[in-house]
Design an enzyme around this catalytic site. Structure first.
Site, PDB file in Angstrom:
ATOM      1  N   ASP A 182       1.391   4.858   0.181  1.00  0.00           N
ATOM      2  CA  ASP A 182       1.083   6.256   0.466  1.00  0.00           C
ATOM      3  C   ASP A 182       2.196   7.083  -0.170  1.00  0.00           C
ATOM      4  OD1 ASP A 182      -1.202   5.838   2.294  1.00  0.00           O
ATOM      5  OD2 ASP A 182       0.316   4.853   3.514  1.00  0.00           O
ATOM      6  N   HIS A 210      -5.295  10.087   0.046  1.00  0.00           N
ATOM      7  CA  HIS A 210      -5.957  10.355   1.325  1.00  0.00           C
ATOM      8  C   HIS A 210      -5.041  11.012   2.352  1.00  0.00           C
ATOM      9  CE1 HIS A 210      -4.664   6.105   1.151  1.00  0.00           C
ATOM     10  NE2 HIS A 210      -4.250   6.286   2.384  1.00  0.00           N
ATOM     11  N   ASP A 218      -7.699   1.980   1.950  1.00  0.00           N
ATOM     12  CA  ASP A 218      -7.561   2.773   3.167  1.00  0.00           C
ATOM     13  C   ASP A 218      -8.290   4.103   3.073  1.00  0.00           C
ATOM     14  OD1 ASP A 218      -6.728   3.181   5.744  1.00  0.00           O
ATOM     15  OD2 ASP A 218      -4.759   3.949   5.211  1.00  0.00           O
ATOM     16  N   HIS A 251       0.871  -1.178   0.000  1.00  0.00           N
ATOM     17  CA  HIS A 251       0.000   0.000   0.000  1.00  0.00           C
ATOM     18  C   HIS A 251       0.901   1.219   0.000  1.00  0.00           C
ATOM     19  CE1 HIS A 251      -3.120   2.839   0.565  1.00  0.00           C
ATOM     20  NE2 HIS A 251      -2.772   3.142   1.794  1.00  0.00           N
TER      21      HIS A 251
END
Length: 909
Positions: free
Chosen positions: A15, A352, A126, A13
């Protein structure tokens, strides 16, 4: 007994930026991708890798390693690297409806460029809550499954998930349904998206690992197919995974361990889904939790970012795209490449952890630059479109009047009126004539002949004007070097009335001597008392404490005490607001304010209010120690400091002639830390629910949270507005980039809109100080108060709210012939309870596409009229593909029935 299958899906994941600056993450991404390609080349049993559902990872990698593109394309084509469907993993509620669509469109576009098969999974690992219309959006893109980590079961500290089988779904698999009835398979990462990370190769460790992980997955799985996510946030590649899988097969022969991918996993799950799956409907916002870990207050972290984002999105989707489509009708090529660049640059701020404002300060400094880059490119598109359109507008109606014409464009999608300001050049002299200082000296003393503004029919329009002296400017011709000049200018303010949707109106400044009888326009003032304003629809009185008493003359209903300010301490973090235990917010109710009338014209009046307030300087010293000790925010004991500092708020209330709303602009000089400021609007209505503008819907939400809720706050997300109604009357508060609100449980159903939130740490899994998140210095906010009869949809007040953020475009022109009339609309539409969303050109088909959505939960009719250039209509979708033809009433008009809550895209050849 049926054999279980353990689907191990390798991923990371990613980010893009978060607790470290972007380039720190970027360097790690390059290392991760290098390792992935090496592993795929070395180990044929390392079957596949899921690239986190976002194609931007490919861009970021190739920016540093362009020589690796061939290898990437090879493994993507072989389906060993799975990409798409998104460009970035966005926050769904803090990005606009159209931004969510552009994200999907560009993700699909990029996937095709790499020659790969798209991963047909709606991937939301997420997201801090999931939009209710996601199933409809996904189904229109031929995706019938969604994967998500939040929104359904309660997620707590360190992503611990409740095992309460009585919750909304007893399984990790469920049916997720949109308001229109669209349904997809929803799969929750019930053991989070790291439950298969770091699989042991050592046999003893592997036994312990799988003896825990397999039962944990079985608790939630509705089929024999168990999901194990081999990765986590920024997780490096497990290079020995093939060996670890062989060890697992040896130790657990009753389980079939496979190195899988989402497409294969979903196909197998689909074959075994039970009939008793639960259906979850609409928004997934963790409504059935204790409310402490919803992360909803990211909607108010660093509000300046949300405001910049709102401005950028509006400029792109409500101004530049329709304007470029109009210019295309006039023969100008549509700049798809520039739009993709502008959108991509903007969407790089939409992950996000970025748009949520919950990263370290360095991340958000870089975001400001990206916002500016996207905005500047978009402004160039706007200017080029206007330069193409203006010469084709016929302004000969002003011939012989020594007129200075200017055109006002309305791209909002709704007919509207409004006050505009334009700088008009009465005379221009180029540097080629003389030195600029000489030009300025010669031009400045030249007198300005009094004038008036008229429309194309010669009617005078109330205006205000002033001599603005001399201004520097320059032309950038397409065929020669830049041409600097000095110009003699005036500034004109005028109310442009009833400009059609997707249209414009041309006006002109003419000398009074040329206007003749038309120069007799008169109108009375809107000021009816010392601090009272009134127009055809509203009466507004600014009270001694600065609050607004508003009367809706259409219904006779009176709203009192609107726009009182509230200040509360905040000992939370960038993710969550937490007021100190036992503390009481301060308010400006009954706090004497300075009031003065600062504008009074025939078409606008403005009252300015100044609060010289005092609030605590920060939280007390306990908070700093609790942050250092990483005390979880619900357990903190800090209070507010007893030291007070000035907090000056300047408010401007604006009422225009003919307006059905009062616009509010607020400037706050913030010297305080660890607090939250809200504007309060007591509706006084008896209502159990309210509505808020969300992604392609006006979502109905309960005023009182579910019984599991323990958080004293019930803050929620909004897009353009929030509204409360008792059925007979309603109050709507529209906003620009103010994404957080609460409907308070105070027996008044008070709408509370957050204007500023100051916090000093990132939060989550450690201590990351964020001093710039305190938002010290000047902060601003813009919103509008809209009273109406009935609810916001039935009354049509939503059109007022959607138009509020969209700027008019005003540009000077000259007197010339043209193919378009002086007042014109490029297209028209009608639809009660239907909202306009976008108008643009589709890249693949070259056709014009427009999108609307039905705000009602019942069918509605939509009628669309196009100019003669159109040769047919067809039903399209969110990917803007050509679908079935739509019969038209005549060559230029088509009538469609929209289903309940339907997102409808119309293609026009």
């Amino acid at each position: 007994m049926t054999k279980k299958t353990a689907h191990i899906i390798s991923h990371t994941h990613w980010d893009r930026e978060w607790y470290m600056p972007y380039e720190y993450h970027h360097a790690l991404l390059v290392e991760l991708m290098d390792t992935l390609l090496e592993t795929l080349e070395r180990d044929p049993n390392y079957k596949s890798f899921h690239l986190d559902g976002q194609t931007i990872m490919l861009e970021d990698y190739l920016q540093v390693r362009p020589e690796m593109k061939g290898k990437l394309e090879q493994y993507i084509a072989e389906e060993r690297i799975h990409i798409g469907p998104w460009y970035i993993l966005q926050d769904e509620f803090l990005t606009s409806s159209e931004a969510n669509i552009r994200n999907l469109q560009i993700g699909h576009r990029d996937t095709k460029q790499y020659g790969g098969k798209i991963s047909k999974v709606g991937y939301f690992p997420d997201s801090f809550g999931n939009m209710g219309q996601a199933p409809q959006i996904l189904k229109q893109a031929d995706i019938d499954v969604a994967m998500f980590g939040r929104g359904v079961k309660p997620t707590g500290f360190n992503n611990q998930v409740s095992e309460d089988a009585s919750y909304e779904s007893p399984f990790s698999e469920m049916i997720w349904q949109s308001p229109d009835g669209s349904r997809v398979i929803g799969i929750l990462f019930a053991n989070w998206y790291c439950n298969g990370m770091e699989v042991p190769v050592d046999e003893a460790q592997a036994v312990a690992y799988w003896e825990k992980r397999i039962p944990d997955a079985e608790k939630f799985a509705s089929t024999n197919h168990l999901l194990f996510m081999n990765g986590c946030d920024h997780q490096p590649i497990q290079t020995d995974l093939s060996q670890a899988i062989e060890v697992a097969k040896k130790l657990f022969p009753d389980v079939d361990f496979v190195h899988s991918n989402f497409n294969e996993y979903v196909d197998r799950v689909r074959e075994e889904l039970p009939e008793n799956l639960k259906t979850v409907e609409g928004e997934l916002r963790s409504q059935r939790t204790d409310g402490w870990y919803t992360l909803v207050n990211t909607a108010s972290s660093r509000l300046y970012l949300k405001q910049m984002n709102a401005d950028n999105q509006t400029l792109l989707e409500k101004v530049a795209e329709p304007l470029a489509a109009f210019a295309h009708q006039a023969g100008k090529p549509y700049p798809h490449h520039l739009f993709v660049y502008a959108w991509k640059t903007l969407m790089q701020n939409h992950p996000h952890d970025s748009i949520c404002g919950c990263s370290v300060d360095e991340v958000h400094r870089e975001m400001v630059t990206r916002f500016e880059k996207s905005k500047h490119m978009t402004e160039m598109i706007v200017n080029e479109s206007l330069d193409s359109l203006l010469p084709q507008i016929d302004t000969t109606a002003f011939e012989g009047k020594r007129a200075v014409p200017f055109t006002v464009f309305n791209t909002s999608g709704y007919e509207r009126s409004g006050v505009v300001e334009v700088t008009l050049e009465l005379k221009r002299r180029y540097f080629s004539e003389a030195h600029p200082t000489v030009l300025a000296a010669e031009m400045k003393p030249e007198p300005i002949e009094p004038g008036v503004v008229i429309d194309s029919n010669g009617n005078a329009i109330d205006c205000e004007w002033e001599d603005a002296g001399v201004m520097f400017g320059y032309d950038l011709p397409k065929d020669k070097f830049r041409q600097p000049y000095m110009a003699r200018i005036i500034k004109v303010r005028v109310q442009a009335q009833h400009i059609q949707a997707f249209g414009y109106k041309t006006l002109a400044w003419v000398p009074v001597t040329e206007a003749g009888a038309a120069a007799t326009a008169e109108a009375s003032s809107l000021v009816t008392g010392e601090f009272a304003l009134e127009n055809e629809f509203l009466q507004a009185e600014v009270q001694s404490d600065g609050a607004l008493k508003l009367t809706d003359k259409r219904t006779g209903h009176v709203y009192d005490g609107l726009n009182v300010y509230e200040d509360a301490g905040d000992i939370g973090n960038e993710y969550m607001f937490r007021m100190p235990q036992g503390s009481t917010p301060l308010t400006t109710k009954d706090v004497q304010a300075e009031r003065k009338l600062i504008e009074n014209t025939a078409f606008r009046a403005v009252i300015e209010v100044k609060h010289n307030w005092s609030i605590p300087v920060s939280a007390d010293e306990t908070l700093k120690q609790e942050m250092l000790d990483v005390v979880d925010f619900p357990k903190r004991t800090a209070q507010r400091s007893t030291e007070m500092v000035p907090f000056v708020i300047v408010t401007r209330y604006t009422l225009d002639r003919g307006a059905k709303r009062v616009d509010v602009n607020v400037t706050m000089e913030n010297q305080s830390k660890d607090h939250r400021v809200r504007a309060l609007f007591p509706t006084g209505f008896t209502a159990e629910t309210h509505v808020a503008d969300s992604i392609f819907e006006v979502a109905r939400r309960n005023n009182v949270p579910e019984q599991e809720w323990q958080n004293p706050s019930n803050d929620q997300h909004q897009q353009a507005f929030v509204s409360v109604s008792d059925g007979a009357h309603g109050l709507t508060v529209a906003n620009i980039g103010l994404c957080e609100y609460e409907v308070s449980q105070d027996n008044k159903n008070t709408i509370a809109v957050t204007l500023l939130r100051s916090s000093g740490e990132l939060g989550d899994w450690g201590y990351f100080p964020t001093p710039e998140a305190q938002c010290l210095g000047t902060n601003t906010a813009s919103y509008s108060i809209i009273p109406h009869a009935g609810d916001v949809v039935a009354s049509g007040a939503y059109a007022e709210a959607y138009s509020f953020p969209v700027p008019f475009l005003v540009r000077q022109t000259d007197v010339h012939e043209g193919r378009f009339a002086a007042d014109h609309a490029f297209m028209a539409w009608e639809g009660e309870g239907v909202a306009f969303s976008s108008l643009k050109m589709a890249e693949e088909t070259g056709d014009m596409v427009a999108r609307w959505y039905n705000l009602a939960h019942e069918p509605r009719a939509l009628s669309v009229t196009l100019p003669a250039a159109a040769s047919g209509f067809y039903r399209s979708d969110v990917l803007e593909r050509a679908g079935e033809a739509i019969a038209s009433v005549d060559a230029q008009r088509a009538n469609m029935d929209l289903g309940a809550a339907e997102i409808f895209t119309l293609g026009m050849k």
